[in-house]
Design a protein around this motif. Structure first.
Motif, short mmCIF file in Angstrom:
data_model
loop_
_atom_site.label_atom_id
_atom_site.label_comp_id
_atom_site.label_asym_id
_atom_site.label_seq_id
_atom_site.Cartn_x
_atom_site.Cartn_y
_atom_site.Cartn_z
N GLU A 102 39.66 55.30 32.38
CA GLU A 102 39.38 54.28 33.39
C GLU A 102 40.12 53.01 33.02
OE1 GLU A 102 35.32 53.51 34.29
OE2 GLU A 102 34.75 55.57 33.89
N TYR A 103 40.60 52.34 34.04
CA TYR A 103 41.24 51.05 33.82
C TYR A 103 40.25 49.99 34.25
CZ TYR A 103 44.77 47.40 33.72
OH TYR A 103 45.48 46.28 33.43
N ARG A 104 39.80 49.19 33.32
CA ARG A 104 38.84 48.13 33.61
C ARG A 104 39.63 46.90 34.03
NH1 ARG A 104 33.87 50.45 33.88
NH2 ARG A 104 33.66 51.90 32.17
N VAL A 105 39.40 46.49 35.24
CA VAL A 105 40.10 45.31 35.75
C VAL A 105 39.10 44.47 36.53
CG1 VAL A 105 40.87 46.40 37.88
CG2 VAL A 105 42.19 44.52 36.93
N THR A 106 39.30 43.19 36.52
CA THR A 106 38.47 42.32 37.31
C THR A 106 39.30 41.78 38.46
OG1 THR A 106 39.03 40.43 35.94
CG2 THR A 106 37.05 41.64 35.34
N THR A 107 38.68 41.54 39.58
CA THR A 107 39.38 40.95 40.71
C THR A 107 38.67 39.66 41.09
OG1 THR A 107 38.11 42.26 42.27
CG2 THR A 107 40.26 43.12 41.64
N VAL A 108 39.48 38.66 41.39
CA VAL A 108 38.97 37.36 41.77
C VAL A 108 39.70 36.93 43.02
CG1 VAL A 108 38.71 34.95 41.02
CG2 VAL A 108 38.56 36.79 39.34
N ALA A 109 38.96 36.40 43.99
CA ALA A 109 39.61 35.91 45.21
C ALA A 109 40.54 34.75 44.84
CB ALA A 109 38.57 35.45 46.22
N ARG B 228 43.27 38.44 43.06
CA ARG B 228 44.09 38.39 41.85
C ARG B 228 43.44 39.33 40.85
NH1 ARG B 228 45.84 32.75 39.66
NH2 ARG B 228 44.87 32.40 41.66
N ALA B 229 44.21 40.26 40.31
CA ALA B 229 43.69 41.19 39.31
C ALA B 229 43.75 40.54 37.94
CB ALA B 229 44.50 42.48 39.31
N GLY B 230 42.63 40.60 37.24
CA GLY B 230 42.57 40.06 35.89
C GLY B 230 42.93 41.13 34.87
N ALA B 231 43.21 40.69 33.69
CA ALA B 231 43.60 41.62 32.63
C ALA B 231 42.48 42.60 32.34
CB ALA B 231 43.95 40.85 31.38
#
Length: 95
Positions: free
Chosen positions: A23-30, A88-91
């Motif tokens: 799994e790729y753990r990524v965070t997304t922020v507007a 925006r995808a976070g690391a």
């Protein structure tokens, strides 16, 4: 159990395997620099949809006002809503 309707059909040899996916753990922020876009499409109708479109609006209140106005003019009550935002995808990291 064999299929009685296809009793003459040859059996298929299916190769079975176990696959493990990381799994790729990524965070997304507007993106705060981009306005969200709200749109509505009138889908009222029996043989075909009305098809009236709100166009691109930037607040839920603008969209609600458009729907209220269209409903008041036509009596149509069913709408499809679309909300789009730039994210925006976070690391993240593979796990």
């Amino acid at each position: 159990m064999p299929d009685s309707a296809n009793s003459d059909a040859p059996a298929h040899n299916a190769t079975r395997g176990r696959f493990r996916f990381r799994e790729y753990r990524v965070t997304t922020v507007a993106d705060p620099m981009a306005l969200p876009v709200y749109e509505a499409l009138c889908v009222t109708g029996e043989e075909r949809n009305c098809g009236a479109e709100s166009g691109k609006l930037h607040t839920p209140d603008e969209l609600t006002r458009w729907i209220a106005g269209h409903c008041a003019q036509t009596g149509h009550q069913h709408y499809e809503q679309t909300v789009r935002a730039i994210l925006r995808a976070g690391a993240g990291a593979w796990q």
